[in-house]
Structure formats: structure tokens, C-alpha cells
Design an enzyme around this catalytic site. Structure first.
Site, PDB file in Angstrom:
ATOM      1  N   TYR A 117       6.861   2.786  40.861  1.00  0.00           N
ATOM      2  CA  TYR A 117       7.714   3.784  39.403  1.00  0.00           C
ATOM      3  C   TYR A 117       9.238   3.371  38.898  1.00  0.00           C
ATOM      4  O   TYR A 117       9.622   3.946  37.896  1.00  0.00           O
ATOM      5  CB  TYR A 117       8.293   5.032  40.362  1.00  0.00           C
ATOM      6  CG  TYR A 117       6.870   5.766  41.020  1.00  0.00           C
ATOM      7  CD1 TYR A 117       5.803   5.039  41.380  1.00  0.00           C
ATOM      8  CD2 TYR A 117       6.131   7.563  40.493  1.00  0.00           C
ATOM      9  CE1 TYR A 117       5.269   6.733  41.608  1.00  0.00           C
ATOM     10  CE2 TYR A 117       5.742   8.231  40.221  1.00  0.00           C
ATOM     11  CZ  TYR A 117       4.537   7.821  40.845  1.00  0.00           C
ATOM     12  OH  TYR A 117       3.668   8.293  41.170  1.00  0.00           O
TER      13      TYR A 117
ATOM     14  N   LYS B  30       0.444  -1.125  52.963  1.00  0.00           N
ATOM     15  CA  LYS B  30      -0.867  -1.684  52.569  1.00  0.00           C
ATOM     16  C   LYS B  30      -0.485  -3.770  52.788  1.00  0.00           C
ATOM     17  O   LYS B  30      -0.640  -4.057  51.927  1.00  0.00           O
ATOM     18  CB  LYS B  30      -1.610  -2.296  50.689  1.00  0.00           C
ATOM     19  CG  LYS B  30      -2.651  -2.322  51.119  1.00  0.00           C
ATOM     20  CD  LYS B  30      -3.933  -1.969  52.000  1.00  0.00           C
ATOM     21  CE  LYS B  30      -5.480  -3.019  51.249  1.00  0.00           C
ATOM     22  NZ  LYS B  30      -6.221  -2.404  52.541  1.00  0.00           N
TER      23      LYS B  30
ATOM     24  N   ASP C 186      -5.144   2.798  53.045  1.00  0.00           N
ATOM     25  CA  ASP C 186      -6.372   3.634  53.709  1.00  0.00           C
ATOM     26  C   ASP C 186      -7.029   3.867  54.537  1.00  0.00           C
ATOM     27  O   ASP C 186      -7.663   5.046  54.114  1.00  0.00           O
ATOM     28  CB  ASP C 186      -7.315   2.416  53.266  1.00  0.00           C
ATOM     29  CG  ASP C 186      -7.316   1.221  53.532  1.00  0.00           C
ATOM     30  OD1 ASP C 186      -6.551   1.057  54.759  1.00  0.00           O
ATOM     31  OD2 ASP C 186      -7.943   0.261  53.589  1.00  0.00           O
TER      32      ASP C 186
ATOM     33  N   ASP D  34       2.788   9.649  46.727  1.00  0.00           N
ATOM     34  CA  ASP D  34       2.280  10.090  45.413  1.00  0.00           C
ATOM     35  C   ASP D  34       1.065  10.628  46.248  1.00  0.00           C
ATOM     36  O   ASP D  34       1.095  12.185  46.131  1.00  0.00           O
ATOM     37  CB  ASP D  34       2.311   9.585  44.190  1.00  0.00           C
ATOM     38  CG  ASP D  34       1.816  10.187  43.365  1.00  0.00           C
ATOM     39  OD1 ASP D  34       2.325  11.846  43.559  1.00  0.00           O
ATOM     40  OD2 ASP D  34       0.995  10.708  42.497  1.00  0.00           O
TER      41      ASP D  34
ATOM     42  N   ASP E 281      -0.623  14.188  48.068  1.00  0.00           N
ATOM     43  CA  ASP E 281      -1.635  15.552  47.823  1.00  0.00           C
ATOM     44  C   ASP E 281      -2.594  15.663  48.625  1.00  0.00           C
ATOM     45  O   ASP E 281      -3.607  16.553  49.111  1.00  0.00           O
ATOM     46  CB  ASP E 281      -2.578  14.941  46.816  1.00  0.00           C
ATOM     47  CG  ASP E 281      -1.892  15.333  45.198  1.00  0.00           C
ATOM     48  OD1 ASP E 281      -0.755  15.358  45.518  1.00  0.00           O
ATOM     49  OD2 ASP E 281      -1.764  15.079  44.167  1.00  0.00           O
TER      50      ASP E 281
HETATM   51  C1  IPM Z   1       4.571  14.360  41.744  1.00  0.00           C
HETATM   52  C2  IPM Z   1       4.120  13.954  40.680  1.00  0.00           C
HETATM   53  C3  IPM Z   1       5.061  13.421  39.389  1.00  0.00           C
HETATM   54  C4  IPM Z   1       4.302  11.548  40.907  1.00  0.00           C
HETATM   55  C5  IPM Z   1       4.435  12.769  38.350  1.00  0.00           C
HETATM   56  C6  IPM Z   1       4.366  14.319  37.457  1.00  0.00           C
HETATM   57  C7  IPM Z   1       5.619  11.867  37.812  1.00  0.00           C
HETATM   58  O1  IPM Z   1       2.713  13.767  40.983  1.00  0.00           O
HETATM   59  O2  IPM Z   1       5.323  14.874  42.216  1.00  0.00           O
HETATM   60  O3  IPM Z   1       3.913  14.223  42.638  1.00  0.00           O
HETATM   61  O4  IPM Z   1       3.776  11.074  41.000  1.00  0.00           O
HETATM   62  O5  IPM Z   1       5.990  11.443  41.423  1.00  0.00           O
HETATM   63 MN    MN Z   2       2.087  13.771  42.626  1.00  0.00          MN
END
Ligand code: IPM
Ligand code: MN
Length: 350
Positions: free
Chosen positions: A139, A189, A221, A245, A249
Site C-alpha cells: 500500500y 507468506k 493461505d 486487508d 474480510d
Molecule cells: C479496507 C478497504 C481499503 C483497503 C480500500 C478501500 C483502500 O478495502 O479498508 O479494507 O484496502 O484498505
Molecule cells: Mn478491505
């Protein structure tokens, strides 16, 4: 009376809808717990960009720096090319305010346990925190394109990992683990990304030994597999920016969905405000339908209040969300707001 200046940056899509609810419940909790919030609305996002061409003007950034905290809704819109707002607003804030920890707790809340496929397979609950490095890795913005438009077009993205950046993030995670189970898992990794992986591993071993926490390691993984199959093995996870990130999720999906997931972009040194935002994003598909779930924003607000030292108010927000979920949730944003407000009204000032 204690008072806080909080910049609210509702942003795009469902952001304004969920932040409106979060502001109301924070104000309500403040009345019960003896603090007041001075809100500083900050209308950045896709509309502002399309109207003015500005993503994050310097004077606005300087004002944001003066806040005690920033509550952000969501940033991103189909009418703006990908990356413009994400990099120019979200990632710039993370860098400028040195928000080097992205704190993402993931807990399978009691009211959801019975519906959960992991639980039905007899696994223990999920109650973990991902400490995601938030300013470096892939990033950091290093890389570029050469020979664009030719057959030799070459695109690179470089992952930057500094000793100082890795160490400060791991230190935060180890301290957090020391106050919880005493277990820290590094997710990376290291079998393929041998340069960065080696740095992360050496730093994690050093810091864990120094702080007396037990260090475990999982490749990213395998960590995804364990999150689904055996989440009880995790308590505090520390990981690099992109892995964090992705796995958060997954962790969110396993604990009731993105609609519930909170996050804090934290500056642990407190040299400026931290930014709190739900993980869900702008969800343009349901924006304006009144169906957005404000729980992620409210739980992010609880993280923010804890960060500000308002632990009792934070606990009220958490338990109000649990109570509403326990009653089956709510079908609309408005119904969530009413149910949360009714729950908060039941709680007495401590
Ligand atoms: C998050 C989002 C952001 C990230 C994006 C929108 C830049 O996915 O906060 O998880 O990748 O950090
Ligand atoms: Mn995200």
C-alpha cells in the site's frame, strides 16, 4: 463535562446513512456518561471530488489533524475511477496521520452463534483481533508502469517493509496479546516472500520474547483455512497490509458479515487523531434504499470511544448492538436506529 471534537466524514454511498445513526447513538451515550461531542462535518468524497476536483485539500487535512478522532463512513464511488478516492483520501489519511495500526476485531457475537456453520461443526467461537500494518507493504505506493501501451508494458507494485514500521506494528500487537490470551500469531507468506517474511519473522520473535508472549506463525493461505476450520487457534493476529486487508474480510464473513465489522485506523503514539470506520465500504448497490446496516459504524464508534477513554459508553454501544441482534436484528437503517436508541435508553449511567 468531558468534551471531544470529532470530525465526521460520512463520504459516499451508504456512508452518510450509517454515520447519521452512529452520531445519534454516540450523542445519546454521551448524555448518559457525561461527555459531549462537538461534531465537525467534513463533506469529502466522490461528490466533492466531481464538483471541485479536490480529494483531500491541505487546509481540510490541517483541520482534521486538530480533531480528537475522525469517524469515517465509506469512500468510493462507481462514478470516480478506481484508486482516486481510495488512495487520495483513505490511504493519504492513513499515511499523513501515521495510522500505522489497522485494528480489526472479529467476534462471533453470542446472538449469531446458533446460525453459524463453523459453530455447527462444533468449533469453538471466534474472538480474535487482527492487527494489520497500515502504512507500508504493497500500500506504500511504490511501483509504476513502463512501456505503457506496448507489448512490453510492465507494471510493478513493490512491497515496502521497514524495520521501524514492522517493529512498531508488532509491538502494538504483542502488547495487545499480552493483555488478552498471551498468544500472538504472525501471518505472512515467508516461504515465498523470503525477504519481507524474514524481516517480519525476526522482528516478531524478538518482540514476542521481550514482551513474554507466545508466538505462533501461519502462512496466509493456511491462515484462511484455519479461520474457517479452527478459528479458536487465533487470538491476536499481526500481519502485513494486504494480507490483513484480505483475511479481515474473511473473518468478517465468518462472524455475521461485513455489515457488522468495525475497524480503527490507529495512531498508537497519539501524535494525531485516529480514524474509525466500518469495514463495509460504500455499497453503492444499496445506497439510498434505507437498508444499510449501521451496526458496523456503531461498533466502530465503540472502538473510537474506547480509544478516547470512554469505556463505559463504548460498552453500552457494544451491548446495544448485541441486544438488537439478539432480537433478530432490524430490517432497515431506521429500525436499527430506533432499536439501538431504545436499548441505550434502558442502560443507566454508571
Ligand atoms: C479496507 C478497504 C481499503 C483497503 C480500500 C478501500 C483502500 O478495502 O479498508 O479494507 O484496502 O484498505
Ligand atoms: Mn478491505
Amino acid at each position: 463535562m468531558r468534551s471531544y471534537v470529532i470530525a465526521d466524514l460520512p463520504g459516499d454511498g451508504i456512508g452518510p446513512e450509517v454515520i447519521a445513526v452512529a452520531r445519534d447513538v454516540i450523542d445519546q451515550a454521551g448524555r448518559r456518561h457525561g461527555f459531549v461531542v462537538h461534531w465537525r462535518p467534513c463533506p469529502l468524497g466522490s461528490e466533492h471530488y466531481l464538483r471541485t476536483g479536490q480529494v483531500l485539500p491541505d487546509d481540510v487535512l490541517e483541520n482534521l489533524r486538530k480533531a480528537d478522532a475522525i469517524l469515517l463512513g465509506a469512500v468510493g464511488s462507481p462514478s470516480v475511477p478506481p484508486g482516486v478516492l481510495e488512495r487520495g483520501l483513505l490511504l493519504r489519511l492513513r499515511a499523513e496521520l501515521d495510522l500505522y495500526v489497522n485494528l480489526r476485531p472479529s467476534r462471533l457475537r453470542p446472538s449469531l452463534e446458533s446460525q453459524h456453520s463453523v459453530m455447527s461443526r462444533g468449533a469453538p467461537g471466534i474472538d480474535l483481533v487482527v492487527v494489520r500494518e497500515n502504512t507500508e507493504g504493497l500500500y506504500a505506493g511504490a511501483g509504476g508502469t513502463v512501456h505503457r501501451g506496448t507489448a512490453f508494458e510492465t507494471a510493478t507494485e513493490e512491497s515496502l517493509n521497514t524495520r521501524a514500521g514492522v517493529e512498531r506494528c508488532v509491538r502494538y500487537a504483542a502488547a495487545l496479546a499480552a493483555g488478552r490470551s498471551g498468544r500472538l500469531t504472525l501471518v505472512h507468506k515467508a516461504n515465498v516472500l523470503v525477504h519481507a517474511g524474514d524481516l517480519w519473522l525476526r522482528v516478531a520473535r524478538e518482540v514476542a520474547a521481550e514482551q513474554g508472549v507466545e508466538l505462533d506463525y501461519a502462512h496466509v493461505d493456511a491462515a484462511c483455512l484455519y479461520l474457517v476450520d479452527d478459528p479458536g487457534r487465533f487470538d491476536v493476529i499481526v500481519t502485513d497490509n494486504l494480507f490483513g486487508d484480505i483475511i479481515t474480510d474473511l473473518a468478517a464473513a465468518l462472524t455475521g458479515g461485513l455489515g457488522l465489522a468495525p475497524s480503527g485506523n490507529i495512531n498508537p503514539d497519539r501524535t494525531g487523531p485516529s480514524v474509525f470506520e466500518p469495514v463495509h465500504g460504500s455499497a453503492p448497490d444499496i445506497a439510498g434504499t434505507g437498508k444499510a446496516n449501521p451496526a458496523g459504524a456503531v461498533l466502530s464508534s465503540a472502538l473510537m470511544l474506547s480509544h478516547l477513554g470512554e469505556h463505559a459508553a463504548a460498552a453500552d454501544l457494544e451491548s446495544a448492538v448485541d441486544a438488537v441482534l439478539g432480537a433478530g436484528g432490524a430490517p432497515t437503517t431506521r429500525a436499527w436506529a430506533d432499536a439501538l436508541s431504545a436499548e441505550l435508553a434502558k442502560r443507566v449511567a454508571r
